[in-house]
Design a protein around this motif. Structure first.
Motif, PDB file in Angstrom:
ATOM      1  N   LEU A 101       3.957   9.983  -1.215  1.00 15.79           N
ATOM      2  CA  LEU A 101       2.880  10.952  -1.467  1.00 15.79           C
ATOM      3  C   LEU A 101       3.459  12.360  -1.424  1.00 15.79           C
ATOM      4  CD1 LEU A 101      -0.235  11.558  -1.668  1.00 15.79           C
ATOM      5  CD2 LEU A 101      -0.174  11.798   0.815  1.00 15.79           C
ATOM      6  N   ARG A 102       3.136  13.140  -2.449  1.00 12.01           N
ATOM      7  CA  ARG A 102       3.632  14.531  -2.492  1.00 12.01           C
ATOM      8  C   ARG A 102       2.503  15.535  -2.675  1.00 12.01           C
ATOM      9  NH1 ARG A 102       7.206  11.295  -5.396  1.00 12.01           N
ATOM     10  NH2 ARG A 102       9.339  11.224  -4.578  1.00 12.01           N
ATOM     11  N   SER A 103       1.279  15.064  -2.529  1.00  7.85           N
ATOM     12  CA  SER A 103       0.122  15.951  -2.694  1.00  7.85           C
ATOM     13  C   SER A 103      -0.874  15.648  -1.574  1.00  7.85           C
ATOM     14  CB  SER A 103      -0.484  15.692  -4.078  1.00  7.85           C
ATOM     15  OG  SER A 103      -1.632  16.462  -4.233  1.00  7.85           O
ATOM     16  N   ASN A 118      13.648  23.630  -0.541  1.00  8.65           N
ATOM     17  CA  ASN A 118      12.451  24.295  -1.074  1.00  8.65           C
ATOM     18  C   ASN A 118      11.472  23.330  -1.747  1.00  8.65           C
ATOM     19  OD1 ASN A 118      12.910  27.022  -0.312  1.00  8.65           O
ATOM     20  ND2 ASN A 118      14.596  27.041  -1.792  1.00  8.65           N
ATOM     21  N   GLN A 119      11.357  22.128  -1.220  1.00  8.94           N
ATOM     22  CA  GLN A 119      10.343  21.196  -1.731  1.00  8.94           C
ATOM     23  C   GLN A 119       9.020  21.608  -1.075  1.00  8.94           C
ATOM     24  OE1 GLN A 119      11.936  16.975  -2.476  1.00  8.94           O
ATOM     25  NE2 GLN A 119      13.202  17.624  -0.767  1.00  8.94           N
ATOM     26  N   LYS A 120       8.209  22.343  -1.855  1.00  8.55           N
ATOM     27  CA  LYS A 120       7.031  23.015  -1.306  1.00  8.55           C
ATOM     28  C   LYS A 120       6.053  22.039  -0.637  1.00  8.55           C
ATOM     29  CE  LYS A 120       3.866  26.638  -2.799  1.00  8.55           C
ATOM     30  NZ  LYS A 120       2.675  26.070  -3.455  1.00  8.55           N
ATOM     31  N   PHE A 121       5.927  20.838  -1.226  1.00 11.77           N
ATOM     32  CA  PHE A 121       4.933  19.892  -0.695  1.00 11.77           C
ATOM     33  C   PHE A 121       5.220  19.511   0.764  1.00 11.77           C
ATOM     34  CE2 PHE A 121       7.238  15.894  -0.543  1.00 11.77           C
ATOM     35  CZ  PHE A 121       8.270  16.063  -1.457  1.00 11.77           C
ATOM     36  N   VAL A 122       6.478  19.642   1.168  1.00 14.69           N
ATOM     37  CA  VAL A 122       6.839  19.288   2.556  1.00 14.69           C
ATOM     38  C   VAL A 122       6.019  20.142   3.526  1.00 14.69           C
ATOM     39  CG1 VAL A 122       8.701  19.283   4.269  1.00 14.69           C
ATOM     40  CG2 VAL A 122       9.157  18.494   1.922  1.00 14.69           C
ATOM     41  N   GLU A 150       0.829  -1.209   0.000  1.00 11.69           N
ATOM     42  CA  GLU A 150       0.000   0.000   0.000  1.00 11.69           C
ATOM     43  C   GLU A 150       0.867   1.264   0.000  1.00 11.69           C
ATOM     44  OE1 GLU A 150      -3.179  -0.093  -0.390  1.00 11.69           O
ATOM     45  OE2 GLU A 150      -3.426   2.069  -0.191  1.00 11.69           O
ATOM     46  N   ARG A 151       1.969   1.254   0.765  1.00 12.58           N
ATOM     47  CA  ARG A 151       2.801   2.458   0.957  1.00 12.58           C
ATOM     48  C   ARG A 151       3.347   2.990  -0.357  1.00 12.58           C
ATOM     49  NH1 ARG A 151       7.242   4.479   0.136  1.00 12.58           N
ATOM     50  NH2 ARG A 151       7.675   2.611  -1.085  1.00 12.58           N
ATOM     51  N   TYR A 152       3.355   4.285  -0.485  1.00 16.08           N
ATOM     52  CA  TYR A 152       3.994   4.928  -1.638  1.00 16.08           C
ATOM     53  C   TYR A 152       4.378   6.346  -1.242  1.00 16.08           C
ATOM     54  CZ  TYR A 152      -0.396   7.453  -2.381  1.00 16.08           C
ATOM     55  OH  TYR A 152      -1.492   8.263  -2.229  1.00 16.08           O
ATOM     56  N   ARG A 159       1.253   2.436  -8.214  1.00 18.77           N
ATOM     57  CA  ARG A 159       2.470   2.325  -7.406  1.00 18.77           C
ATOM     58  C   ARG A 159       3.675   2.250  -8.331  1.00 18.77           C
ATOM     59  NH1 ARG A 159      -0.821   3.899  -4.690  1.00 18.77           N
ATOM     60  NH2 ARG A 159      -1.670   3.131  -2.725  1.00 18.77           N
ATOM     61  N   ARG A 160       4.808   2.836  -7.872  1.00 21.88           N
ATOM     62  CA  ARG A 160       5.989   2.846  -8.729  1.00 21.88           C
ATOM     63  C   ARG A 160       6.522   1.433  -8.947  1.00 21.88           C
ATOM     64  NH1 ARG A 160       5.547   7.166  -5.659  1.00 21.88           N
ATOM     65  NH2 ARG A 160       5.229   9.006  -6.923  1.00 21.88           N
ATOM     66  N   GLU A 161       7.019   1.233 -10.145  1.00 26.82           N
ATOM     67  CA  GLU A 161       7.531  -0.108 -10.480  1.00 26.82           C
ATOM     68  C   GLU A 161       8.783  -0.413  -9.696  1.00 26.82           C
ATOM     69  OE1 GLU A 161       8.090  -1.925 -14.099  1.00 26.82           O
ATOM     70  OE2 GLU A 161       6.142  -1.336 -14.901  1.00 26.82           O
TER      71      GLU A 161
END
Ligand code: FMN
Length: 169
Positions: free
Chosen positions: A13-15, A65-69, A9-11, A154-156
């Motif tokens: 997330l940036r949003s 400056n990774q805004k999603f953080v 399930e884990r991935y 999910r990423r490969e």
């Protein structure tokens, strides 16, 4: 949820949705980190939960400056004192923090909460912002919250034959 289900399930997330993480769920996530193994059972790991909006903005800046953080409702910051390099040449505290955070990510995923492991940050900026004492290493940052939307993709990952060998490299 079975452990393997949470792993799948884990991935990253940036949003993030602006929905707050319920206190009882946050406690479960922290409990998973508290129970994680540590080198020589020294338990030097500390998890800081950053929820203050001003501090979250500062954290985004400290994280290249990774805004999603800063958009996540909470940011976990893993740190540990009494750094020591083990005989294998690796940092005991770095590994302690990584295991604790891995356990926390999985518990979070089991609760429908996701995040993104952050390695691109300036530890001295984070130290100053959060008043982390000198002598503590700061191996990982993890903004977390509920997904704005999860498309289920999910990423490969590489196939097993590229991951596993039997007996000798
Ligand atoms: C040690 C580590 C550091 C990472 N640093 C960043 C980061 O600074 N910014 C970011 O957006 N993602 C970061 N990631 C997330 C990875 O890009 C992500 O885990 C990878 O693309 C695999 O995707 P998945 O987590 O969805 O399986 C980091 C992941 C790890 C494990």
């Amino acid at each position: 949820m079975e452990i393997m289900e949470a792993i799948k399930e884990r991935y990253s997330l940036r949003s993030f949705s602006q929905k707050e993480i319920e206190p009882e769920k946050l406690q479960k996530i922290l409990e998973a980190g508290r129970l994680a193994p540590t080198a020589a059972n020294q338990q030097r790991t500390r998890a800081i939960v950053v929820t203050d909006p001003k501090l979250r903005k500062g954290m985004a800046e400290a994280c290249s400056n990774q805004k999603f953080v800063g958009e996540a409702p909470a940011i976990l910051v893993l740190c540990a004192d009494d750094e020591r390099i083990m005989r294998c040449g690796q940092s005991a505290r770095g590994i302690d923090c990584a295991i604790a955070l891995s356990f926390m990510c999985l518990e979070a995923a089991a609760l429908g909460i996701e995040g993104c492991w952050i390695g691109s940050f300036d530890p001295e900026q984070v130290r100053k912002l959060l008043s982390i004492p000198e002598g503590y290493v700061i191996p990982a940052v993890y903004p977390l919250g509920y997904p704005k939307e999860d498309d289920g993709v999910r990423r490969e990952k590489k196939p097993m034959e590229e991951f596993f060998v039997s007996n000798r490299f």
